[in-house]
Design a protein around this motif. Structure first.
Motif, short mmCIF file in Angstrom:
data_model
loop_
_atom_site.label_atom_id
_atom_site.label_comp_id
_atom_site.label_asym_id
_atom_site.label_seq_id
_atom_site.Cartn_x
_atom_site.Cartn_y
_atom_site.Cartn_z
N LEU A 27 -10.40 -0.07 39.51
CA LEU A 27 -10.09 -0.15 38.10
C LEU A 27 -8.50 0.11 37.86
O LEU A 27 -7.82 -0.77 37.00
CB LEU A 27 -10.73 0.73 37.24
N ASN A 28 -7.90 0.91 38.48
CA ASN A 28 -6.53 1.46 38.20
C ASN A 28 -5.72 0.20 38.72
O ASN A 28 -4.40 0.19 38.14
CB ASN A 28 -6.07 2.97 38.70
N ASP A 29 -6.06 -0.56 39.50
CA ASP A 29 -5.21 -1.73 40.00
C ASP A 29 -5.01 -2.42 38.75
O ASP A 29 -3.89 -3.14 38.28
CB ASP A 29 -5.95 -2.54 41.16
N ALA A 30 -6.24 -2.71 38.03
CA ALA A 30 -6.30 -3.43 36.85
C ALA A 30 -5.30 -2.74 35.90
O ALA A 30 -4.56 -3.49 35.23
CB ALA A 30 -7.71 -3.61 36.31
N VAL A 31 -5.67 -1.58 35.63
CA VAL A 31 -4.87 -0.93 34.62
C VAL A 31 -3.20 -0.87 34.97
O VAL A 31 -2.29 -1.23 33.84
CB VAL A 31 -5.34 0.64 34.41
N ALA A 32 -2.87 -0.69 36.13
CA ALA A 32 -1.59 -0.59 36.53
C ALA A 32 -0.82 -2.03 36.14
O ALA A 32 0.29 -2.23 35.70
CB ALA A 32 -1.31 -0.18 37.97
N VAL A 33 -1.54 -3.07 36.71
CA VAL A 33 -1.06 -4.64 36.42
C VAL A 33 -0.66 -4.82 34.85
O VAL A 33 0.45 -5.16 34.40
CB VAL A 33 -1.97 -5.61 36.71
N VAL A 34 -1.65 -4.52 34.04
CA VAL A 34 -1.57 -4.54 32.66
C VAL A 34 -0.53 -3.88 32.20
O VAL A 34 0.32 -4.03 31.31
CB VAL A 34 -2.96 -4.55 31.78
N LEU A 35 -0.62 -2.35 32.44
CA LEU A 35 0.52 -1.62 32.16
C LEU A 35 1.88 -2.00 32.28
O LEU A 35 2.93 -2.04 31.31
CB LEU A 35 0.16 -0.32 32.68
N SER A 36 2.08 -2.54 33.67
CA SER A 36 3.30 -2.87 34.03
C SER A 36 3.82 -4.06 33.26
O SER A 36 5.09 -4.16 32.96
CB SER A 36 3.55 -3.30 35.49
N SER A 37 2.93 -5.06 32.82
CA SER A 37 3.42 -6.13 32.26
C SER A 37 3.72 -5.93 30.69
O SER A 37 4.53 -6.30 30.10
CB SER A 37 2.25 -7.32 32.16
N SER A 38 2.97 -4.92 30.21
CA SER A 38 3.05 -4.24 28.69
C SER A 38 4.60 -3.58 28.71
O SER A 38 5.35 -3.72 27.69
CB SER A 38 2.10 -3.43 28.24
N ILE A 39 5.02 -2.82 29.79
CA ILE A 39 6.26 -2.32 29.89
C ILE A 39 7.25 -3.56 29.73
O ILE A 39 8.36 -3.25 29.20
CB ILE A 39 6.25 -1.43 31.02
#
Lengths: 655, 655
Positions: A243-255
């Motif tokens: 799950l944290n792969d998914a979170v990290a991807v979305v987080l990086s694109s939001s940043i």
């Protein structure tokens, strides 16, 4: 004139042929690297070496080949490959060049820093073995992520869902901001000392925090599998990392999407931050919805043609990824939830042969893609042209990664333990801390954009972080396990009922409390899923006519597939969520079949806990897989468990 | 300045993101096309429609989407995508552009004809759905060709080897030259009439002849499979089409390599022609040797880890292709012979599970790649930018293709019939003539180079030839079969012994003569293979100590695997060349096991022919597969033939 143009054509053809030959040779390098890795890892497995996982090995071989390519091979300067400088005032994606009346088309490849200009022609060969970063995102990551979702051990996953979600969402965000802040401090210091040659903003630091927050403990989990480590620890670690792969991807694109209005584009602005937060939520839930929607699609009638069925399954999974990307969502997240959903619903509708085929196909794709990425990582340490290794930044990054992981695991575990009856013990916490490896996702995120100075420095540092964690933390897993006195040799299938004698009564009561802990949210979901979703989406479960109130009769009859009545008795046994086996333990996870023939079966299987089970859900959580194995042996696959006479037992040992 | 560059970076990122989204959407189009094709073809199969094969359907869908992309979607002119003309005097592969101090790198994409220059920016979207032609050669063709080799029905293939080789080698060369000459006449005429805008040399005509000589009767063979057409006809057609792909590829590259010395580069010159001929021989035999060498590699010990084994098998096959391409040989030829060799030797060394896995994997890859190519063909008719449709050339090409095929089949069949006892009857000849479909290989060869006017005209014409043959000839296969009164419903497994009652004694004697026909060369090979190669390369066959003369004792013991002794009794039964099933008939082809327990089995199986069989080879040619099935049922796989209780018989129907 004719002869001239003919000669020119021949030259062009020669050039194209040469280029094709070079392409083949480059690809061959990777294929041979993988072959070598497979052969070596076979040797390791055969000898039971556990200090080096195949991914770590792939990196080492990649490194060696990278060194050879960089320093060992001298490519003669290609005379025909003159580089022209033409001064224009824009950099369009497509460039037309007029060469004495003929037009040639050029496409933009990227920016080159001024001091690299002279190297370009020398390093043609090195640059050829450099893949387009989009290859990682469009081709190599999807099967890895999908496989993770498809092979998620759902029973243990659901039992620890609350904790997993906390680590994955809260933990990743904490880790991201801690790392971002620490790195910003580090960058400030570097500016003071004069070690920084380019721009490095706070958003860059946060971006770095996001990409290195994606953990990938594939090495650790492989060893867990082999040693049959405690299933709860396994579920926590695997669930979190998926799950944290998914979170990290979305987080990086939001940043990346954080852009304050106005001129001063690197100050803090509430609106922009809220917008980023909105993007995070929107993209994540959009991707989630898309993945689930595709996963829910049923292939009912296709069972007759296994090849078509398998092909369709493969294409649907891939199209989820592409659809999400095309919509501006995140394909990786979509494909992850697609995999989880497909394992839960679609899998039940597949023919038995297609179930095997899809499992094996994604297992193979995952294996190849993973090892390819890791060997590419090794290679790229030497062949990437724009490395920026800054010692201060690297030291800072290692420190930040360590502290970020600690700030994720320990405080969250403390908070979770307040609510959990089945505490996450401190040795589990240390193990999770230690198992915070960085891998394919971190690499793919960091190589995706290496245009600016900041990104190049991040990429080089990320590589080192991956190398260090995979080799040191991955290699030390067995030592760490024994040092932390973590129970190994737990057969996840038998810990409930078959190996009853090994378990104390205390554990029995512990399990009862686990039930209570996970029940409050999960019980609602489970009932809804079992009574309504499963009957609509698969041919299993009770017919809707039985679960819906009588007033909905016609609707229920319409939605229930005819098979649900016809072959109900048969399918009840077939209705198992056998999921991917990623090792030679773990086998069968039935989490649905509520057998109507009473609890006679269970009592015979696990008499010690007959009193502890009270309802469907509970019975399933506790006995799900054993029940399946029992009935499977009795009714469904009478021949599958017996060895064909010509197969030695060790031939059936799965990798 | 900082803010400027930051803004620029943001713009660059936006651009990259947009481009990525576009890429995903483009790929998604193809995935959805394939999905649609699968769903429709399932409907067709379900309803037993045979007039349209999945490849033909894929083309139709491709065409439709191509029309929509071309005319339906209007993409607003991208302002940032200005095209600059800069006048230089060479066209290097890499171009550096200096944009106000920053360097950007561009790579050569290709030449654009002067009148297309204005269209370039408008059609950015169309050009995006155009794949690099190398994708076809490096990614899509290898699995198709490998699958063809891996699934070659070797028993029937060997029985008709002489004829197949004649059609494939002699026939393709004849066809190539006939088409080349006719097209040259056509081109001359076009020059007279003034219809030709560019150069078109005799070598171009020959090249066209070579590429359209590669037949691909996948449509026809699928129907043959379904209707269980006469196995000899099937073997002739399949064998010819598999091998003539290889011949056509090498032929076309030798024609491209034809370059007379001196200025006048398009006259005839003996030396250059001999050189081309040498290239043909060298490349073909080099590729052949490479493929066989890789195929011969054995994976002995890996049986314990199926995933590693399957991955290794996959990588070895692919690396054969790449290695051949990197050496300047022809990958397609290498991978074809690699597939044949691997089916013959390596397959026997794989664990049973890996045998299934590899079969299914390549079946799936073949299916996906084939349908992708065909749907791309449909799409490219509208989206390709440089089509040159010349009515005279097209009419000439259709005529030439027809005559070329006729000049291949009829004279050669006449000559072969002089030597064959089992004549190729005239209805078979007509059927072979009719089944001269053009497909994936022809397309891949013609799209590989579309730089010049001649090549563009060839490409457009080739597309039409493929469309016509796949739809008209492919669709008319059933009509043609019934019109030519070709026997259908022949179960290839049972035609020898099980369905004895159906066969006349006359056919029995015919089979005896077939044996004599194929024996003279094949018998030598067979004995060598059975006595020496099989024992060395696999764990099957007699141990070398038994077949080699006593003086070679130590060597024999060294080369024979210990398993050959240990598990000899067991493996004798395992030693079957079960090959890929590409339909629901065809099953098992044992062509090796010379059972030492006398002919008792055979006599019981096929008493009518007990007298006709006299030696191992013969027994095998006649009874091979039945024998295997018999023993398989008796000893090896006692459970495989019985249906698991929950599977309806029609679930096991293969596609």
């Amino acid at each position: 004139i004719h002869e001239d143009s003919a000669m020119e054509n021949i030259v062009t053809e020669k050039k194209a042929e040469e280029s094709h030959r070079q392409d083949s040779a480059d690809l061959l390098i990777f294929i041979l690297l993988l072959t070598l890795t497979i052969l070596t890892i076979w040797l390791f497995k055969h000898r039971r070496f556990r200090f080096l996982h195949e991914t770590g090995l792939a990196m080492i071989y990649g490194l060696l080949v990278g060194v050879v390519l960089r320093y060992g091979i001298h490519v003669p300067r290609d005379v025909s490959n003159v580089t022209l400088s033409c001064h224009v005032n824009a950099s369009p994606a497509t460039l037309l060049v007029n060469v004495s009346g003929k037009f040639y088309e050029y496409t933009l490849k990227g920016e080159i820093s001024a001091n690299e200009v002279n190297d370009v022609q020398d390093n043609e060969m090195l640059r050829k073995v450099t893949f387009d970063p989009e290859v990682f995102f469009n081709i190599l990551l999807p099967p890895i992520i999908f496989h993770a979702g498809y092979s998620l051990k759902r029973r243990h996953f659901f039992r620890n869902m609350g904790s997993i979600l906390a680590y994955a969402f809260l933990g990743t965000v904490i880790s991201c901001f801690i790392i971002g802040l620490l790195m910003y401090g580090c960058v400030m210091l570097m500016k003071q000392v004069g070690q920084l040659d380019g721009d490095f903003f706070f958003t860059d630091c946060l971006f770095f925090g996001a990409i290195v927050s994606a953990t990938d403990p594939v090495t650790v989990l492989a060893i867990f599998n082999e040693l049959q480590v405690d299933v709860d620890l396994y579920a926590l670690l695997f669930g979190e990392s998926v799950l944290n792969d998914a979170v990290a991807v979305v987080l990086s694109s939001s940043i990346v999407a954080y852009q304050p209005e106005g001129d001063n584009s690197h100050t803090f602005e509430v609106m922009a931050m809220l917008k980023s937060f909105g993007i995070f939520l929107g993209v994540f839930s959009g991707s989630f919805a898309l993945g689930v929607a595709t996963g829910v699609v049923t292939f009912t009638k296709l069972r007759d043609f296994q090849l078509l069925e398998t092909a369709l399954f493969f294409l649907m999974s891939w199209s989820t990824f592409l659809l999400a990307e095309a919509c501006g969502f995140t394909g990786v997240v979509a494909v992850l939830f697609c995999g989880i959903t497909q394992a839960h619903y679609t899998y039940n509708n597949l023919s038995p042969e297609s179930q095997d085929r899809t499992k094996q196909l994604f297992e193979l794709l995952n294996f190849l893609a993973e090892n390819f990425i890791f060997s590419y990582m090794g290679l790229t340490l030497f062949t990437f042209q724009n490395h920026v290794f800054n010692p201060m930044f690297i030291v800072g990054a290692f420190l930040a990664v360590f502290l970020g992981r600690a700030a994720n695991i320990y405080p969250l575990s403390f908070l979770l333990n307040l609510g959990r009856r089945n505490k996450i013990r401190s040795n589990f916490q240390h193990m999770m801390m230690f198992a915070g490896l960085r891998g394919a996702m971190t690499f793919a995120l960091s190589i995706r954009d290496t245009a600016t100075y900041a990104r190049q420095m991040m990429f080089s540092t990320t590589l080192l972080v991956v190398f260090f964690t995979v080799w040191i933390c991955g290699g030390g897993t067995t030592q760490m396990l024994s040092c932390q006195r973590i129970r190994v040799g737990v057969d996840s299938d038998q810990d409930n009922s078959v190996s009853v004698s090994l378990m104390s009564i205390a554990e029995g009561s512990e399990r009862r409390s686990t039930k209570q802990e996970s029940a409050w949210l999960f019980r609602i979901w489970y009932n809804f899923d079992h009574n309504y979703l499963k009957p609509i989406l698969t041919h299993s479960g009770p017919p809707l006519t039985a679960t819906l109130p009588p007033c909905c009769g016609p609707l229920a009859r319409f939605l229930t597939s005819p098979q649900a009545y016809e072959v109900r008795r048969q399918l009840k046994d077939d209705d198992s969520d056998l999921i991917l086996t990623d090792g030679d333990i773990n086998l069968t996870y039935g989490d649905i079949t509520v057998s109507t023939d009473g609890s006679g079966t269970h009592t015979s299987g696990g008499p010690a806990f007959a009193g502890a089970t009270s309802d469907d859900l509970d019975r399933e959580l506790t006995y799900g897989d054993h029940e399946l194995v029992m009935r499977g042996t009795r009714l469904v696959l009478p021949m599958d468990d017996s060895e064909p006479p010509f197969t030695d037992p060790h031939h059936r040992l799965r990798m």
